[in-house]
Design an enzyme around this catalytic site. Sequence first.
Site: not given
Length: 288
Positions: A114-115, A118, A190
Amino acid sequence: EDQLNPALLRAGRFERKIYVTRPNLAERKQLFDFYLKKVTTEPDVNSEMLARKTLWFSPADIDNMIREAGLIALREKREVITFRDLSKAYDRILYGEKSNLILSDKEKRWVSYHEAGHAIIAYLLHPTDDVIKATIIPHKGALGFVAPRPREEVNIRDKNWYLASIKVALASYAAERLKFGTTGSGVSADFNSAFTVARDMVWRWGMGRSGLLGDLGDAARLSEKTRETLDGDVQEIMQGCLNEVSQILEGKRELLDDFAGKLLEKGELEYDDIQAIFDRHGLKPARG
């Protein structure tokens, strides 16, 4: 004894408003140079890097950050402050203390992708922001986060800036879907962030394909056809950004796995760690 007329001393008689702005990049560097002279630091502590990292910090924030770093070093029985100490102090000021929440191995792996999504899209596409930190260690209100920070204050944002911000927000969804074939509840915030930006672009600033404006103080006065056109513009932006991000991450699958793997291994990645990953893959940031 002469005395001033009481009327002259009335509250507000000589009232003057003085506006004090936050220090800019050069001023923050000067503040770090000043405060760091009062303590002992390792040679790799770079005041210019710290100044870039602490956008919108006041002089008091910078002083507190260095004091907190000193306390961290003292608790570890060290007399020398390291860059890691300063980074921990920065996190505490900006993000609060680390949470006592413990993630399972599966959850850590999920959050790492997930990170990573980003961070990769922010690095490759955002025109102003440095990616200064990524973590899968829970902090108050978050299981993990990526910290993008502009090199300097941005006063005017154009369409490309907003589109890049939407793409960064949607990158978590794209990364999870690419790796796991589905997505988790963590993408909700998000999506909400991306949708808010897209709707403002269209309804407030006329940045949609149609060029129409919708924020006229009373959307109910708009015709149904106009509202449908504006909503269509919003969805077009959202879908276009998601498609682009998905294609980029699919084409950079080795980078995605590498970044997520390093996050999983270390828990946190600082600026130099992040830069080293992209250097290994021969990639440069969008801001040049």
